[in-house]
Design a protein around this motif. Structure first.
Motif, short mmCIF file in Angstrom:
data_model
loop_
_atom_site.label_atom_id
_atom_site.label_comp_id
_atom_site.label_asym_id
_atom_site.label_seq_id
_atom_site.Cartn_x
_atom_site.Cartn_y
_atom_site.Cartn_z
N GLU B 266 0.84 -1.21 0.00
CA GLU B 266 0.00 0.00 0.00
C GLU B 266 0.87 1.25 0.00
OE1 GLU B 266 -3.51 0.10 2.73
OE2 GLU B 266 -2.55 1.93 3.48
N LEU B 267 0.41 2.25 -0.74
CA LEU B 267 1.04 3.57 -0.68
C LEU B 267 0.09 4.52 0.04
CD1 LEU B 267 2.40 4.24 -4.31
CD2 LEU B 267 3.67 3.40 -2.34
N ASP B 268 0.61 5.18 1.07
CA ASP B 268 -0.16 6.23 1.74
C ASP B 268 0.36 7.58 1.25
OD1 ASP B 268 -1.44 4.24 3.04
OD2 ASP B 268 -0.40 4.52 4.96
N MET B 269 -0.52 8.35 0.66
CA MET B 269 -0.05 9.58 0.00
C MET B 269 -0.86 10.79 0.45
SD MET B 269 0.42 8.19 -3.89
CE MET B 269 -1.24 7.56 -4.08
N THR B 270 -0.29 11.96 0.20
CA THR B 270 -1.03 13.22 0.30
C THR B 270 -0.93 13.86 -1.09
OG1 THR B 270 -0.42 13.45 2.63
CG2 THR B 270 -1.25 15.42 1.50
#
Lengths: 72, 589
Positions: B266-270
């Protein structure tokens, strides 16, 4: 090449390196043997050449080599 | 992945890897490493371009490879890249990138032709006493003891140099040599920097020992590296359909660790201020540029210093989040915390239209800075500068849109904890005009003209808190391997990823880690060009002995009686042999 000349090759390399770079003469003030900051100022003066002692007359970049980077 | 050398592998095209069409890639950071990874995925991996996503926190690509005309501030360069012919993966990359002007000409060809026509040669490497060439310029002035220390460091394994600093392995004679002055200012080594990196540089660039005093081995781009290297790569990638997504911060990569395997899930991004998550499968590759030396850069102007306060950047935070998940992902704190105060953090871009400085530059470099040729060929170091100021003037114009009467000078100071010689302030406290005044003072401009010329120039101080982070003392394991053990779809790229033998703070290292990452994850069956093997070449080693001793033959070295007898015996033994030939070819006998 004659067989008895073959051993000369590795010997020659070793000798060349020894003469050119004096590899056999290991450092006396490496980290593992002698701490520079100690030997230059305190108990092992033989580790440093007195004629090359760093003084206040030397440029800053040379004097900074005696610190751990936090200023003179 | 394996390493290779020679034309057989260099000119071959690898077969398409299995399932290449099913793969997607998420590349964190659009610096040279990230862009290179995208190129290798397409060129050698045959991954469709539209399945490659480059995620960039800023609003423009390039990372540290900068060069911009800022409408408010003016021309800005944070540095300049010194390149050489044996950046093997870099040139492997740029042979495939067309120039913007002519699609039939590669960036490599343009670069090659330009540097043939206008080769690098430095007439003056170091000055003192306000513009005077140092008396021993051109000599390395290493004592025998200092040469022995170099040999000792080279012969010590990396494992034994963990966390050791340069000033723990060299003595005062070494530091007083011109070799150290040239070496430290050319590569930005501080005395407290990593001895491991110093050793790698000595081995990696041993073939340049003979040109240290004139920089003739260096090569330079036509313009700043953003225009000459980044823009052509971005166009190549956009033409292939690569998705550039700016204003995107990757906060974390979630890694599932089971049965010895590590899989990014998973990539957690803003993205533009909004939180987003993206689920990944093992067919989704993630390439993380961990850490950055130019993140958190601040700028000043003629009247204001660059602010020194800054937040920890996103690339460091991401690396920390990854490192919390697995010990093999490295130790980022070693590189961005506890950076010594006596450090390079400030550079400045000065733009002059006042030609009164031209004679002083001509006197030092022997070149007209407006001629269009390389001016300084790397840095000119000011030996008696309290800041250890360096000057670099590239080919002008350095920007395509630069006016003919404009002259751009790049300055940097390797020590930030001392007041200047003319301006009694630390370099970090100086505004642009003050930085410019210190520079003008050192090149010999009369004091009654200094303030006037500096006021007229546009000088932008630039504060880069992590610019020397690559060189922080470290030990094995502090940097993650390009592909950590067990990783199925996660790789680290850039100068904080670990690859054997190569040297950080180079464009080559960025490209090498990118190539190794792509070749490993995709299992591309072609050799990665090995680090140029000059340290294995007996001719190069012998030549370096000659130059380290300031062009002395073996018989001219200061030897004691026993050594002299040994030398005579040695020379007698090799007489008429191949050894005599190569020793003679390298001027040692």
């Amino acid at each position: 090449m004659k067989k008895n000349n073959l051993p000369i090759i590795p010997l020659a390399f070793i000798a060349g390196a020894a003469v050119g770079n004096s590899i056999g003469s290991m450092l006396k003030h490496q980290k593992h043997g002698c701490n520079k900051n100690h030997c230059c100022h305190h108990h092992e003066p033989a580790c440093c050449d007195k004629s090359s002692t760093i003084t206040d007359e030397d440029p800053v970049y040379i004097r900074e080599t005696q610190t751990s980077g936090h200023g003179l | 992945m394996y390493y290779s050398s020679g034309n057989y592998e260099a000119f071959a095209h690898p077969k398409k890897p299995a399932n290449a069409d099913k793969k997607s890639a998420y590349i964190v950071g659009s610096g040279l490493a990230g862009l290179a990874a995208a190129v290798f995925l397409i060129r050698d991996g045959q991954v469709p371009g539209n399945q490659i996503h480059i995620l960039e926190e800023l609003k423009l690509p390039g990372g540290s490879m900068d060069g911009i005309l800022n409408e408010q501030r003016g021309y800005i360069i944070r540095g300049g890249r010194e390149m050489e012919p044996h950046f093997e993966t870099l040139w492997d990359l740029f042979r495939s990138i067309p120039t913007l002007e002519n699609p039939d000409v590669s960036v490599l060809d343009e670069f090659y032709w330009l540097n043939k026509k206008d080769p690098s040669y430095s007439k003056t490497r170091a000055i003192e006493n306000r513009g005077q060439k140092i008396a021993t310029d051109g000599q390395l002035t290493l004592s025998r003891k200092a040469v022995e220390e170099i040999a000792k460091l080279v012969l010590t394994s990396e494992e034994k140099l963990g966390d050791i600093k340069i000033n723990e392995v060299f003595g005062s004679e070494f530091f007083k040599s011109n070799f150290w002055l040239y070496w430290s200012t050319m590569f930005a080594f501080e005395p407290w920097a990593s001895a491991i990196e110093m050793r790698r540089y000595l081995l990696r660039f041993v073939h340049h020992v003979g040109t240290l005093q004139n920089m003739s081995a260096l090569k330079f781009t036509k313009y700043n590296q953003y225009e000459s290297l980044v823009k052509p790569m971005v166009k190549y990638l956009e033409d292939k359909g690569v998705q550039f997504q700016y204003d995107t911060i990757v906060n974390n990569v979630i890694v599932n660790r089971t049965a010895g395997q590590k899989i990014a899930t998973e990539l957690d991004m803003t993205v533009a201020g909004e939180k987003e998550t993206l689920s990944l499968t093992p067919d989704d590759f993630v390439f993380v540029t961990n850490g950055s030396i130019t993140e958190s850069t601040t700028y000043g102007d003629n009247n204001h210093p660059a602010p020194t306060e800054h937040a920890i950047g996103a690339s460091w935070q991401l690396w920390e989040k990854l490192a919390e998940q697995d010990p093999s992902f490295g130790h980022p704190a070693k590189f961005y915390k506890n950076i010594p105060e006596a450090n390079w953090v400030i550079s400045a871009t000065c733009t002059f239209t006042d030609n009164r400085i031209v004679p002083y530059i001509k006197k030092i470099t022997g070149k007209d800075p407006h001629s269009g040729s390389i001016v300084t060929s790397g840095p000119v170091s000011i030996k008696d500068s309290n800041w250890l100021l360096g000057i670099s003037i590239s080919r002008q114009p350095h920007f395509k849109q630069q006016n003919p009467n404009e002259l751009i000078v790049w300055l940097y100071g390797l020590f930030s904890d001392q007041p200047g010689n003319y301006i009694q302030k630390k370099i970090t406290d100086c505004n642009g005009q003050e930085l410019c005044e210190e520079f003008l003072y050192h090149i010999g401009v009369p004091e009654d003209q200094i303030a006037d010329i500096a006021k007229d120039a546009n000088s932008i101080p630039i504060h880069m808190p992590y610019i020397t982070s690559y060189f922080m003392p470290r030990k094995t394991g502090d940097r993650p391997l390009v592909v950590p053990e067990g990783s199925q779809n996660l790789a680290f790229i850039g100068n904080f990823a670990e690859t054997k033998k190569d040297t950080v703070f180079t464009t080559e290292y960025s490209v090498r880690t990118a190539m190794e990452a792509v070749y490993q994850l995709l299992d591309i069956d072609r050799g990665v060009p090995e680090v140029f093997a000059s340290s294995y070449d007996i001719r190069t080693i012998l030549s370096s002995i000659y130059y380290l001793n300031d062009k002395k033959s073996l018989e001219e070295l200061p030897l004691n009686k026993v050594e002299q007898i040994g030398l005579e015996a040695f020379l007698k033994k090799i007489k008429g042999t191949y050894l005599e030939e190569i020793f003679r070819d390298e001027h040692l006998i």
